[in-house]
Design an enzyme around this catalytic site. Structure first.
Site, PDB file in Angstrom:
ATOM      1  N   HIS A 133      19.511  26.787  49.634  1.00  0.00           N
ATOM      2  CA  HIS A 133      20.592  26.454  50.172  1.00  0.00           C
ATOM      3  C   HIS A 133      21.342  26.696  50.986  1.00  0.00           C
ATOM      4  O   HIS A 133      22.938  26.451  50.932  1.00  0.00           O
ATOM      5  CB  HIS A 133      21.108  28.315  49.392  1.00  0.00           C
ATOM      6  CG  HIS A 133      20.115  29.219  50.317  1.00  0.00           C
ATOM      7  ND1 HIS A 133      21.536  30.377  50.348  1.00  0.00           N
ATOM      8  CD2 HIS A 133      19.938  28.920  51.968  1.00  0.00           C
ATOM      9  CE1 HIS A 133      21.618  31.067  50.974  1.00  0.00           C
ATOM     10  NE2 HIS A 133      20.295  30.275  52.455  1.00  0.00           N
ATOM     11  N   ASP A 184       7.057  27.223  60.846  1.00  0.00           N
ATOM     12  CA  ASP A 184       8.514  26.831  61.899  1.00  0.00           C
ATOM     13  C   ASP A 184       8.737  25.853  62.751  1.00  0.00           C
ATOM     14  O   ASP A 184       7.726  25.792  62.942  1.00  0.00           O
ATOM     15  CB  ASP A 184       8.833  28.546  61.227  1.00  0.00           C
ATOM     16  CG  ASP A 184      10.898  28.337  61.010  1.00  0.00           C
ATOM     17  OD1 ASP A 184      11.170  27.683  61.293  1.00  0.00           O
ATOM     18  OD2 ASP A 184      11.190  29.228  60.752  1.00  0.00           O
ATOM     19  N   ASP A 188       8.531  20.541  62.461  1.00  0.00           N
ATOM     20  CA  ASP A 188      10.053  20.625  61.690  1.00  0.00           C
ATOM     21  C   ASP A 188       9.516  20.145  60.608  1.00  0.00           C
ATOM     22  O   ASP A 188       9.485  18.579  60.444  1.00  0.00           O
ATOM     23  CB  ASP A 188      10.778  19.614  62.868  1.00  0.00           C
ATOM     24  CG  ASP A 188      11.928  18.952  62.377  1.00  0.00           C
ATOM     25  OD1 ASP A 188      12.582  19.548  61.118  1.00  0.00           O
ATOM     26  OD2 ASP A 188      12.904  19.045  63.553  1.00  0.00           O
TER      27      ASP A 188
END
Length: 337
Positions: free
Chosen positions: A246, A200, A227
């Site tokens: 999503h 992350d 990233d």
């Protein structure tokens, strides 16, 4: 024929936010955490959580009617079984992080759903022209609320995932967009042989480290800063993307799948966990509502069917892909390189 059943259903749907807000406020007030120590009568309970005498009885009895609290013959309130398992902050199954986020952010933003439907524009922090993730990740307090929310919604999914894949056949896994590290922690706990990591943005690292240490997995689970827009994805036998795709438009979804394919060895797997909409787009309400939530929260995100995701995986080079159910609301699409 009486129209009462139809009337009752419509009214239950129309006033559903009343019950929702009662739960959200109870979590905000730490009512379930207070009752974890033992039953309390109404006056003592209202004093402990700091609410007005006028509000107390109706509020507590509403939670009884919702099945979240129990009240004995002496008038003492106690957590019901579901509240004790999922809403007590000290319980292993606590999912209150997502409820805290719903209360702090989404409850208000969903009040502008009609505007979102008319304009196609997000209704959150990005409404004034900003970027929702940039705004969240720039504020440490709000970021931690958001990351706790991700743990809250992910915990049952991670536990199901730990049993839904042949982990004994692989040696390493990296969770992409790991947040606090819920998925790596559950996988490390269930499968001691695995090399487990979470990937992350660097700003997430301290929050990840605190959570992993609190879960007793600091020696097993490592953090990889990066990233996924700018960097290559970490290499592992399995990559997991839990409620990542999503957030983005179709072009970005496909780019992330492509990056995962490039990072995996032959025979490696990408696991995409989402509130998958049923292929006929008729029955899976959680997935459809989550997609509307992406309208509220993002500039291009949307949820999708298992068949959609299988098609994207095959088009980006995966040899095979299949859907595996995880929870009532969530499933996984597993693509094999």
């Amino acid at each position: 024929m009486s129209d009462k059943p139809t009337y009752d259903r419509i009214m239950q749907l129309a006033t559903g936010f009343w019950a929702s807000k009662a739960l959200l406020s109870a979590v905000e007030l730490n009512l379930f955490g207070v009752l974890a120590a033992g039953p309390l009568e109404a006056t003592a309970l209202r004093q402990r959580i700091g609410i007005h005498p006028r509000a107390a009885r109706d509020f507590f009895d509403t939670l009884v009617a919702l099945g979240l609290l129990e009240r004995d013959a002496a008038g003492r309130y106690a957590n019901g079984a579901e509240a004790a398992r999922f809403l007590d902050p000290a319980a292993p199954g606590y999912i209150g992080g997502i409820i805290e986020m719903l209360n702090a952010r989404l409850f208000t933003f969903w009040g502008s759903l009609t505007e979102a439907l008319r304009t196609g524009e997000p209704q959150n922090e990005a409404k004034s022209g900003g970027d929702v993730f940039g705004s969240l990740y720039a504020d440490p307090d709000r970021l931690e609320v958001f990351l706790r929310g991700m743990t809250g919604i992910t915990t049952p999914i991670a536990e199901a995932l730990a049993a839904a894949f042949p982990w004994q056949e692989v040696a390493s896994v990296v969770d992409i967009g790991t947040a606090q590290g819920c998925v790596p922690v559950r996988l490390a706990r269930a499968h001691p042989h695995l090399q487990v990591a979470g990937f992350d943005l660097p700003v997430v690292g301290p929050v990840f480290s605190r959570y992993v240490a609190a879960e007793g997995q600091a020696e097993r689970v490592r953090f990889i800063p990066g990233d996924f827009f700018k960097d290559a994805l970490p290499q592992a036998d399995v990559l997991v993307m839990g409620m990542i795709l999503h957030d983005w438009d179709l072009e970005t979804k496909r780019m992330l799948i492509r990056k995962a394919h490039a990072a995996l060895p032959p025979g490696g797997s990408l696991i995409v966990c989402e509130a998958l909409i049923d292929d006929a787009r008729q029955t899976h309400l959680p997935g459809l509502l989550m997609s509307l939530n992406m309208l509220i929260e993002t500039r291009g995100g949307f949820d999708f069917t298992g068949a959609d995701c299988i098609g994207w995986m095959r088009e980006e080079g995966f040899a095979e892909a299949r859907v595996v159910p995880l929870t009532a609301a969530h499933g996984a699409v597993i693509g094999r390189k």
